[in-house]
Design an enzyme around this catalytic site. Structure first.
Site: not given
Ligand code: IMP
Ligand code: MG
Length: 173
Positions: A41-42, A97, A100, A128, A149, A156, A162
């Protein structure tokens, strides 16, 4: 609106950077058509803003993947939805999005490359870098950020935040 956590990127700064990315992508893909695939979803907010600003023909598609539980990356990638549309011979731009550990994007990249697109590039809003485990080539990047974070603009924490128009560092989690 009350800011959740420490403000990292304002809605204006995100918008300007997204427009810059759209300019670069449009010029790189001149004369081509982009199949833009969002990793949900991000990526939904970033994706919607980015593709609206592209100046080349675009078709849309989506992958729903998850690898995160709370704030700990599980390293276990699940694809919950993948389109049946044929991507072979198409110029695919995968849009996410944040990168990481890189585990999710490495997995999705290999999944898509197996379907023989004409080309595959990756565009992410946030990186990141410090946390990287899996090596993945990122063709278009919005911002490099610290190992904190973050939430908002599609990202989210436990399904929440979000819808925030800015990106903030979540505190006290
Ligand atoms: P990776 O597989 O470790 O690169 O993680 C990728 C996914 O984890 C991203 O697509 C996000 O959905 C999620 N994620 C990683 N860092 C954050 C964060 O700071 N906030 C919210 N989601 C995150
Ligand atoms: Mg994601």
């Amino acid at each position: 609106m009350e800011i959740v956590g420490k403000l990292l990127l304002t809605s204006d700064s995100i918008y300007s950077r997204v427009m810059e990315l759209a300019e670069r992508i449009s010029s790189d893909y001149q004369g081509k058509e982009i199949l833009a695939i969002a990793v949900l979803k991000g990526a939904f907010m970033f994706y919607a803003d980015l593709i609206r600003a592209l100046k080349v023909p675009v078709t849309v598609d989506f992958i729903i993947a998850s690898s995160y539980h709370g704030t700990i990356s599980s390293g276990d990638v699940r694809v919950r939805y993948e389109s049946l549309e044929d991507i072979s011979g198409k110029d695919v731009l995968l849009i996410d999005d944040i990168i990481d550990t890189g585990i999710s994007l490495k997995y999705l990249r290999e999944l898509l490359l197996n379907k023989r697109p004409a080309s595959l590039k990756i565009c992410v809003l946030l990186d990141k870098k410090e946390r990287r485990i899996a090596n993945v080539p990122i063709d278009y990047l919005g911002f490099e950020i610290q190992n904190e974070f973050v939430v908002g603009y599609g990202l989210d924490w436990d399904g929440k935040y979000r819808n925030l128009p800015y990106i903030a560092v979540l505190k006290d989690i």
